[in-house]
Design a protein around this motif. Sequence first.
Motif, mmCIF file in Angstrom:
data_model
loop_
_atom_site.group_PDB
_atom_site.id
_atom_site.type_symbol
_atom_site.label_atom_id
_atom_site.label_comp_id
_atom_site.label_asym_id
_atom_site.label_seq_id
_atom_site.Cartn_x
_atom_site.Cartn_y
_atom_site.Cartn_z
ATOM 1 N N ILE A 144 -1.087 1.437 -18.658
ATOM 2 C CA ILE A 144 -2.022 2.561 -18.722
ATOM 3 C C ILE A 144 -1.233 3.858 -18.556
ATOM 4 O O ILE A 144 -0.192 3.889 -17.911
ATOM 5 N N LYS A 145 -1.752 4.905 -19.160
ATOM 6 C CA LYS A 145 -1.110 6.210 -19.064
ATOM 7 C C LYS A 145 -2.053 7.257 -18.486
ATOM 8 O O LYS A 145 -1.622 8.357 -18.181
ATOM 9 N N ASP A 146 -3.314 6.890 -18.348
ATOM 10 C CA ASP A 146 -4.314 7.815 -17.847
ATOM 11 C C ASP A 146 -5.253 7.030 -16.933
ATOM 12 O O ASP A 146 -5.625 5.897 -17.251
ATOM 13 N N ILE A 147 -5.643 7.629 -15.849
ATOM 14 C CA ILE A 147 -6.493 6.962 -14.860
ATOM 15 C C ILE A 147 -7.812 6.481 -15.474
ATOM 16 O O ILE A 147 -8.365 5.474 -15.044
ATOM 17 N N ARG A 148 -8.286 7.156 -16.496
ATOM 18 C CA ARG A 148 -9.554 6.770 -17.134
ATOM 19 C C ARG A 148 -9.454 5.454 -17.888
ATOM 20 O O ARG A 148 -10.463 4.828 -18.180
ATOM 21 N N GLU A 149 -8.231 5.030 -18.210
ATOM 22 C CA GLU A 149 -8.036 3.766 -18.933
ATOM 23 C C GLU A 149 -8.294 2.535 -18.066
ATOM 24 O O GLU A 149 -8.504 1.447 -18.590
ATOM 25 N N ILE A 150 -8.262 2.708 -16.760
ATOM 26 C CA ILE A 150 -8.394 1.563 -15.850
ATOM 27 C C ILE A 150 -9.660 0.773 -16.127
ATOM 28 O O ILE A 150 -9.650 -0.457 -16.141
ATOM 29 N N LYS A 151 -10.758 1.470 -16.376
ATOM 30 C CA LYS A 151 -12.036 0.786 -16.592
ATOM 31 C C LYS A 151 -12.018 -0.117 -17.824
ATOM 32 O O LYS A 151 -12.803 -1.047 -17.928
ATOM 33 N N GLU A 152 -11.105 0.120 -18.755
ATOM 34 C CA GLU A 152 -10.994 -0.719 -19.949
ATOM 35 C C GLU A 152 -10.418 -2.103 -19.638
ATOM 36 O O GLU A 152 -10.575 -3.025 -20.433
#
Length: 165
Positions: A144-152
């Motif tokens: 991941i490169k962005d914290i928002r990607e975690i939910k994916e």
Amino acid sequence: MKIRNIIRRFSFRQLFRLSGLLLQNPLYIIPTLRATSITMTICDSLYGNTHHNNGKANAFRHALWNVLICQKTNIQSKNEKKSIIWAQKITDLHEKLAPNKAIAEAMDLHNNRLGRMYFKTLKTASEEETVAFLKEKTINANLIKDIREIKEFRDDLIYLFDENN
């Protein structure tokens, strides 16, 4: 790193918080310390110092630590739910006492949660079976490169960079 070396770095306030948590369940202290020591030994053996970075080895370490805390305290408590709650309290406190950048902390909390989830499958697994299971999960970990990607990647280990590059 030895546990006493980690503890020496804590401030009085941090030691006070840790002591307060440990006093809530004194019978979990030894199993938790044992799980922590085993985790560090396994990760040092498998990954050298790279498990201290934010790559796949770190994801493995966080998941392993949570599984082992659950396994070891479950022997004492004979209560899966209590073991999971305890592991969450300990590992969440670790994140508060050793603060990271927001994305690294979110990654650690995510991988910790997965370790506790994997415990349900690995409750009676041997150390070797646990390590093999988690190594397989680590192979399939997602960058991941962005914290928002975690939910994916709700059900997958995550990491921030590949230490092999």
